[in-house]
Scaffold this motif. Structure first.
Motif, PDB file in Angstrom:
ATOM      1  N   GLY A  77       0.790  -1.221   0.000  1.00 56.56           N
ATOM      2  CA  GLY A  77       0.000   0.000   0.000  1.00 56.56           C
ATOM      3  C   GLY A  77       0.819   1.266   0.000  1.00 56.56           C
ATOM      4  O   GLY A  77       0.275   2.365  -0.031  1.00 56.56           O
ATOM      5  N   ARG A  78       2.157   1.122   0.011  1.00 55.77           N
ATOM      6  CA  ARG A  78       2.996   2.316   0.022  1.00 55.77           C
ATOM      7  C   ARG A  78       2.862   3.096  -1.283  1.00 55.77           C
ATOM      8  O   ARG A  78       2.896   4.330  -1.304  1.00 55.77           O
ATOM      9  N   THR A  79       2.728   2.375  -2.392  1.00 57.68           N
ATOM     10  CA  THR A  79       2.594   2.989  -3.709  1.00 57.68           C
ATOM     11  C   THR A  79       1.290   2.537  -4.335  1.00 57.68           C
ATOM     12  O   THR A  79       0.959   1.354  -4.306  1.00 57.68           O
ATOM     13  N   GLN A  80       0.554   3.478  -4.889  1.00 62.81           N
ATOM     14  CA  GLN A  80      -0.707   3.155  -5.569  1.00 62.81           C
ATOM     15  C   GLN A  80      -0.429   2.950  -7.045  1.00 62.81           C
ATOM     16  O   GLN A  80       0.155   3.810  -7.712  1.00 62.81           O
ATOM     17  N   ASP A  81      -0.843   1.801  -7.581  1.00 61.47           N
ATOM     18  CA  ASP A  81      -0.600   1.515  -8.988  1.00 61.47           C
ATOM     19  C   ASP A  81      -1.370   2.490  -9.878  1.00 61.47           C
ATOM     20  O   ASP A  81      -2.545   2.754  -9.647  1.00 61.47           O
ATOM     21  N   ALA A  82      -0.674   3.026 -10.884  1.00 63.87           N
ATOM     22  CA  ALA A  82      -1.311   3.948 -11.821  1.00 63.87           C
ATOM     23  C   ALA A  82      -1.191   3.439 -13.254  1.00 63.87           C
ATOM     24  O   ALA A  82      -1.518   4.163 -14.198  1.00 63.87           O
ATOM     25  N   ASN A  83      -0.742   2.193 -13.408  1.00 63.02           N
ATOM     26  CA  ASN A  83      -0.459   1.688 -14.751  1.00 63.02           C
ATOM     27  C   ASN A  83      -1.552   0.793 -15.322  1.00 63.02           C
ATOM     28  O   ASN A  83      -1.705   0.708 -16.543  1.00 63.02           O
ATOM     29  N   ILE A  84      -2.299   0.115 -14.461  1.00 66.07           N
ATOM     30  CA  ILE A  84      -3.273  -0.862 -14.956  1.00 66.07           C
ATOM     31  C   ILE A  84      -4.347  -0.185 -15.805  1.00 66.07           C
ATOM     32  O   ILE A  84      -4.672  -0.651 -16.909  1.00 66.07           O
ATOM     33  N   ASN A  85      -4.901   0.910 -15.307  1.00 66.19           N
ATOM     34  CA  ASN A  85      -5.951   1.592 -16.052  1.00 66.19           C
ATOM     35  C   ASN A  85      -5.442   2.071 -17.412  1.00 66.19           C
ATOM     36  O   ASN A  85      -6.123   1.932 -18.437  1.00 66.19           O
ATOM     37  N   PHE A  86      -4.229   2.647 -17.426  1.00 64.66           N
ATOM     38  CA  PHE A  86      -3.634   3.117 -18.680  1.00 64.66           C
ATOM     39  C   PHE A  86      -3.504   1.967 -19.671  1.00 64.66           C
ATOM     40  O   PHE A  86      -3.897   2.081 -20.849  1.00 64.66           O
ATOM     41  N   LEU A  87      -2.953   0.844 -19.218  1.00 64.04           N
ATOM     42  CA  LEU A  87      -2.743  -0.286 -20.121  1.00 64.04           C
ATOM     43  C   LEU A  87      -4.068  -0.867 -20.601  1.00 64.04           C
ATOM     44  O   LEU A  87      -4.203  -1.225 -21.779  1.00 64.04           O
ATOM     45  N   ALA A  88      -5.051  -0.960 -19.709  1.00 62.61           N
ATOM     46  CA  ALA A  88      -6.345  -1.502 -20.116  1.00 62.61           C
ATOM     47  C   ALA A  88      -6.961  -0.666 -21.233  1.00 62.61           C
ATOM     48  O   ALA A  88      -7.481  -1.200 -22.224  1.00 62.61           O
ATOM     49  N   GLN A  89      -6.912   0.659 -21.095  1.00 65.19           N
ATOM     50  CA  GLN A  89      -7.493   1.524 -22.113  1.00 65.19           C
ATOM     51  C   GLN A  89      -6.711   1.477 -23.420  1.00 65.19           C
ATOM     52  O   GLN A  89      -7.304   1.402 -24.504  1.00 65.19           O
ATOM     53  N   ARG A  90      -5.393   1.520 -23.309  1.00 68.93           N
ATOM     54  CA  ARG A  90      -4.592   1.531 -24.534  1.00 68.93           C
ATOM     55  C   ARG A  90      -4.661   0.190 -25.268  1.00 68.93           C
ATOM     56  O   ARG A  90      -4.721   0.154 -26.504  1.00 68.93           O
ATOM     57  N   LEU A  91      -4.649  -0.892 -24.529  1.00 69.67           N
ATOM     58  CA  LEU A  91      -4.753  -2.202 -25.170  1.00 69.67           C
ATOM     59  C   LEU A  91      -6.111  -2.361 -25.848  1.00 69.67           C
ATOM     60  O   LEU A  91      -6.193  -2.874 -26.969  1.00 69.67           O
TER      61      LEU A  91
END
Length: 259
Positions: A25-39
């Protein structure tokens, strides 16, 4: 609720997020949403996301599993210069190839850092699985890479996005995912569930989902979303969703509900 599609003609993908900092929980992921939309825009269907720790055997086993299940595997995290950046050596083991200095990457980084600052830790970023093809990194220079159907990228969002932009033109895709969204205030899932389920049955090739929302000002409602590859089916489902909202006595509004 969500009704998964029964057909999937596009290439498939999974995303593997590697990092103790995400799980703690120290870092919040910000990549999954980006990859889902771009893919989705590229016509590559994201089917699974996993988040795992910086554990060598766990990473090797997960890469081995996911690359066999899907057409593409995208990893983020664990390719920096520190002791816990072990993704590359794990990818090498999973692919059955040596993890070794990549001469062109080594020369690129040595010129960037200068020989005096290009220490052993930074040299780790020039070690790739044998046969890997670097993915250019215009932000911080140290590249990601592709090997087979595995695409390895940084965890830092700005760097990962730059790497993906470099990678995307060469990816084999299919038909882009298209979607529609309608929302209305003062709707409840329990009241619309039966009608929405009927629409889902009529359009089995689409993904349909209902998403309640609650605004800070106290207003609430539900957003109804349909997405898939068939534009004709999507148009029919969109009309049916709008009609359902009207039949329930609410005012349909197209798009996403305001925050």
């Amino acid at each position: 609720m969500s009704q998964p599609s029964t057909t999937d003609a596009n290439p498939t993908a999974s995303v593997l997020v590697i990092g103790n900092e995400i799980l703690s929980g120290r870092t919040q992921d910000a990549n999954i949403n980006f990859l889902a939309q771009r893919l989705g825009a590229l016509g590559i269907t994201l089917r699974e996301v996993r988040v795992i720790p910086d554990d060598h055997d766990f990473i090797v086993a997960t890469i081995t599993d996911l690359r066999a299940r899907y057409d593409h595997l995208f990893t983020t995290g664990g390719i920096g210069p520190t002791h816990d950046d072990i993704t590359s050596e794990c990818v090498a083991q999973a692919m059955g190839v040596p993890w070794e200095i990549h001469p062109e990457t080594f020369a690129l980084l040595e010129a960037y850092f200068t020989r005096e600052r290009f220490n052993a830790a930074r040299q780790r970023m020039a070690m790739l699985p044998r046969g890997a093809v670097p993915i250019r990194n215009p932000v911080s220079l140290a590249p990601g890479y592709s090997i087979g159907n595995v695409h390895v990228m940084a965890g830092v969002p700005a760097i990962m996005r730059a790497m993906f932009d470099e990678l995307a033109p060469g990816l084999r895709g299919g038909r882009p995912v298209v979607s529609c969204s309608w929302y209305a205030f003062d709707l409840f899932e329990g009241g619309l569930a039966a009608g929405f389920a009927a629409i889902a049955r009529d359009y089995p090739a689409l993904d349909l989902g209902s998403y309640p929302f609650h605004r800070p000002d106290g207003r609430h409602g539900v957003a109804l979303v349909a997405k898939g590859l068939d534009r004709s089916a999507l148009a029919g489902a969109s009309d049916a969703i709008r009609a359902l909202i009207v039949a329930l006595g609410a005012t349909p509004q197209e798009g996403e509900p305001p925050a």
